[in-house]
Design a protein around this motif. Structure first.
Motif, mmCIF file in Angstrom:
data_model
loop_
_atom_site.group_PDB
_atom_site.id
_atom_site.type_symbol
_atom_site.label_atom_id
_atom_site.label_comp_id
_atom_site.label_asym_id
_atom_site.label_seq_id
_atom_site.Cartn_x
_atom_site.Cartn_y
_atom_site.Cartn_z
ATOM 1 N N GLU A 1 0.829 -1.199 0.000
ATOM 2 C CA GLU A 1 0.000 0.000 0.000
ATOM 3 C C GLU A 1 0.867 1.254 0.000
ATOM 4 O O GLU A 1 1.917 1.299 0.639
ATOM 5 N N ALA A 2 0.445 2.287 -0.723
ATOM 6 C CA ALA A 2 1.170 3.555 -0.694
ATOM 7 C C ALA A 2 1.183 4.065 0.744
ATOM 8 O O ALA A 2 0.182 3.952 1.446
ATOM 9 N N PRO A 3 2.332 4.612 1.194
ATOM 10 C CA PRO A 3 2.487 4.918 2.611
ATOM 11 C C PRO A 3 1.423 5.867 3.159
ATOM 12 O O PRO A 3 1.020 5.750 4.293
ATOM 13 N N ARG A 4 0.955 6.868 2.379
ATOM 14 C CA ARG A 4 0.052 7.873 2.923
ATOM 15 C C ARG A 4 -1.406 7.596 2.621
ATOM 16 O O ARG A 4 -2.262 8.417 2.894
ATOM 17 N N ARG A 5 -1.685 6.456 1.985
ATOM 18 C CA ARG A 5 -3.045 6.178 1.581
ATOM 19 C C ARG A 5 -3.960 6.093 2.788
ATOM 20 O O ARG A 5 -3.631 5.437 3.783
ATOM 21 N N ARG A 6 -5.124 6.799 2.741
ATOM 22 C CA ARG A 6 -6.082 6.710 3.849
ATOM 23 C C ARG A 6 -6.952 5.486 3.656
ATOM 24 O O ARG A 6 -7.471 5.265 2.565
ATOM 25 N N THR A 7 -7.090 4.681 4.692
ATOM 26 C CA THR A 7 -7.988 3.530 4.627
ATOM 27 C C THR A 7 -8.962 3.630 5.776
ATOM 28 O O THR A 7 -8.913 4.564 6.569
ATOM 29 N N LYS A 8 -9.821 2.647 5.869
ATOM 30 C CA LYS A 8 -10.784 2.670 6.970
ATOM 31 C C LYS A 8 -10.095 2.574 8.313
ATOM 32 O O LYS A 8 -10.611 3.014 9.329
ATOM 33 N N LYS A 9 -8.884 1.964 8.279
ATOM 34 C CA LYS A 9 -8.201 1.765 9.557
ATOM 35 C C LYS A 9 -7.398 2.988 9.988
ATOM 36 O O LYS A 9 -6.973 3.080 11.130
ATOM 37 N N THR A 10 -7.163 3.926 9.070
ATOM 38 C CA THR A 10 -6.393 5.113 9.448
ATOM 39 C C THR A 10 -7.151 5.894 10.511
ATOM 40 O O THR A 10 -8.330 6.181 10.325
ATOM 41 N N PRO A 11 -6.493 6.241 11.603
ATOM 42 C CA PRO A 11 -7.202 7.023 12.614
ATOM 43 C C PRO A 11 -7.601 8.363 12.028
ATOM 44 O O PRO A 11 -6.861 8.945 11.232
ATOM 45 N N ARG A 12 -8.760 8.844 12.425
ATOM 46 C CA ARG A 12 -9.209 10.142 11.930
ATOM 47 C C ARG A 12 -8.258 11.231 12.417
ATOM 48 O O ARG A 12 -7.779 11.197 13.542
ATOM 49 N N SER A 13 -7.968 12.221 11.538
ATOM 50 C CA SER A 13 -7.076 13.300 11.935
ATOM 51 C C SER A 13 -7.668 14.043 13.121
ATOM 52 O O SER A 13 -8.853 14.339 13.158
ATOM 53 N N THR A 14 -6.811 14.339 14.083
ATOM 54 C CA THR A 14 -7.314 15.043 15.254
ATOM 55 C C THR A 14 -7.121 16.543 15.093
ATOM 56 O O THR A 14 -7.395 17.307 15.993
ATOM 57 N N ARG A 15 -6.604 17.007 13.942
ATOM 58 C CA ARG A 15 -6.200 18.397 13.845
ATOM 59 C C ARG A 15 -7.250 19.299 13.205
ATOM 60 O O ARG A 15 -7.327 20.458 13.526
ATOM 61 N N GLY A 16 -8.026 18.762 12.289
ATOM 62 C CA GLY A 16 -9.020 19.609 11.661
ATOM 63 C C GLY A 16 -8.369 20.641 10.768
ATOM 64 O O GLY A 16 -7.182 20.561 10.455
ATOM 65 N N ASN A 17 -9.182 21.648 10.364
ATOM 66 C CA ASN A 17 -8.684 22.629 9.408
ATOM 67 C C ASN A 17 -8.387 23.964 10.054
ATOM 68 O O ASN A 17 -8.492 24.999 9.424
ATOM 69 N N PHE A 18 -8.009 23.985 11.333
ATOM 70 C CA PHE A 18 -7.902 25.255 12.037
ATOM 71 C C PHE A 18 -6.991 26.250 11.326
ATOM 72 O O PHE A 18 -7.353 27.413 11.116
ATOM 73 N N GLU A 19 -5.798 25.806 10.917
ATOM 74 C CA GLU A 19 -4.853 26.765 10.326
ATOM 75 C C GLU A 19 -5.380 27.337 9.012
ATOM 76 O O GLU A 19 -5.149 28.495 8.687
ATOM 77 N N MET A 20 -6.133 26.497 8.266
ATOM 78 C CA MET A 20 -6.666 26.996 7.006
ATOM 79 C C MET A 20 -7.755 28.027 7.272
ATOM 80 O O MET A 20 -7.811 29.078 6.620
ATOM 81 N N ILE A 21 -8.606 27.750 8.263
ATOM 82 C CA ILE A 21 -9.661 28.705 8.620
ATOM 83 C C ILE A 21 -9.029 30.013 9.105
ATOM 84 O O ILE A 21 -9.471 31.104 8.745
ATOM 85 N N ALA A 22 -7.971 29.893 9.908
ATOM 86 C CA ALA A 22 -7.311 31.098 10.427
ATOM 87 C C ALA A 22 -6.729 31.911 9.279
ATOM 88 O O ALA A 22 -6.845 33.141 9.250
#
Ligand code: HEM
Ligand code: HEM
Lengths: 160, 114
Positions: free
Chosen positions: A30-51
């Motif tokens: 699998e490609a190293p950065r590929r998101r799958t169902k098992k990937t934990p959801r990002s805890t960071r959100g889009n805060f910096e983009m909103i800012a």
């Protein structure tokens, strides 16, 4: 002679056929950065983009609010010389200028505080100093916004 | 590069002014006399010069901020960023020249007599 070696290896013996082929496909990696169902959801959100977006949107609005404010306070009708309690009472008698000042207060404080957060992140390198500087920044910002809001809403022209 | 430094310095300066400014305005809730006493300092010649400096900082930050926004959102922004920078400087010089009389006029009358 190693041509008969059977341990699985990605590379076949130099002279022989490759180990993997049409009938013996290599396992899919699998490609190293590929998101799958098992990937934990990002805890960071889009805060910096909103800012980032907020800095630009509030900037456009502040051009009108702050430059308009400066024009009224420093240029029109005698410049600063006219400013005083009576002048403020006259202005805050109108909801239009109350809303204007309220919007200017909130947008300028949040815009400036967010800008200063960037500056602290850039220059304060020790985690402890970052934490304290930001704690100071946020408390000062919250208090100033609350004080300014209170002053606009509770202004009393007949205080004396 | 220097425009970025100037944008940062002016932004921080304006922010610190705003703290003091909300505090001095809050005096309208204390008493008209106290408010008028503090605002009287705004009318002295030395503070008038500071006000001119504040106007300079805000005008630069506002014009350069609009340029940053144009570079980020306008498809041709990055290509014209240099021309826009010189427009910012030019417009700033014109506006600052125009602000001399309104902002510093009353101070000049105090210092030199009218
Ligand atoms: C030296 C120039 C300035 C003078 C003489 C001045 C004067 C005043 C006056 C008389 C008021 C009372 C309300 C009114 O009349 O609208 C006021 C309120 C206010 N001004 Fe300014 N101002 C100046 C610069 C600025 C700047 C540069 C900003 C923004 C960065 C600003 C932001 C505000 C805010 C947010 C309020 C509302 C305060 C509150 O909620 O208590 N002012 N100003
Ligand atoms: C007058 C209209 C204004 C415009 C168009 C404007 C625009 C901007 C923009 C686009 C940025 C982001 C720069 C970047 O991400 O590289 C910024 C940063 C900043 N602004 Fe403003 N701004 C305005 C008013 C103000 C005011 C009133 C304050 C202070 C209360 C302020 C304080 C700051 C600070 C501290 C930064 C961070 C600087 C940095 O990270 O280098 N700005 N401004």
């Amino acid at each position: 002679m190693s041509t008969t070696e059977t341990t699985p290896s990605g590379i076949g013996p130099v002279e022989g056929a490759p180990f993997y082929g049409v009938d013996n496909p290599a396992p899919l990696i699998e490609a190293p950065r590929r998101r799958t169902k098992k990937t934990p959801r990002s805890t960071r959100g889009n805060f910096e983009m909103i800012a980032w977006l907020f800095m630009r949107l509030s900037g456009v609005v502040l051009v009108v609010l702050v430059l308009g404010h400066l024009l009224i306070q420093l240029v029109l009708d005698g410049g600063v010389s006219k400013v005083g309690f009576a002048f403020v009472a006259g202005r805050w008698a109108s909801p239009w200028w109350q809303v204007w000042d309220l919007a200017m207060l909130w947008l300028a404080m949040l815009h400036g505080a967010n800008g200063l957060r960037t500056v602290i992140n850039d220059y304060a390198e020790r985690p402890a100093s970052r934490m304290w500087l930001k704690a100071l920044l946020y408390t000062a910002t919250v208090w100033t916004i609350l004080l300014g809001t209170l002053v606009i809403f509770t202004f009393d022209p007949n205080i004396r | 590069m220097w425009s970025w430094v100037a944008h940062r310095v002016t932004g921080v300066l304006i922010f610190f002014f705003l703290f003091v400014h909300v505090l001095d305005t809050a005096l309208v809730r204390v008493s008209p006399e106290d408010y008028d006493k503090v605002v009287a300092t705004y009318k002295t010649p030395i503070v008038a010069c500071l006000e001119y400096g504040l106007v300079a900082a805000i005008l630069f930050h506002a014009l350069n901020g609009l340029r940053v926004i144009a570079v980020d959102f306008w498809s041709k922004g990055p290509r014209y960023q240099k021309q826009m920078l010189w427009s910012v400087v030019g417009l700033w010089v014109v506006l600052m020249a125009g602000a001399i009389y309104p902002v510093l006029g009353h101070a000049a009358r105090v210092v030199f007599g009218s």
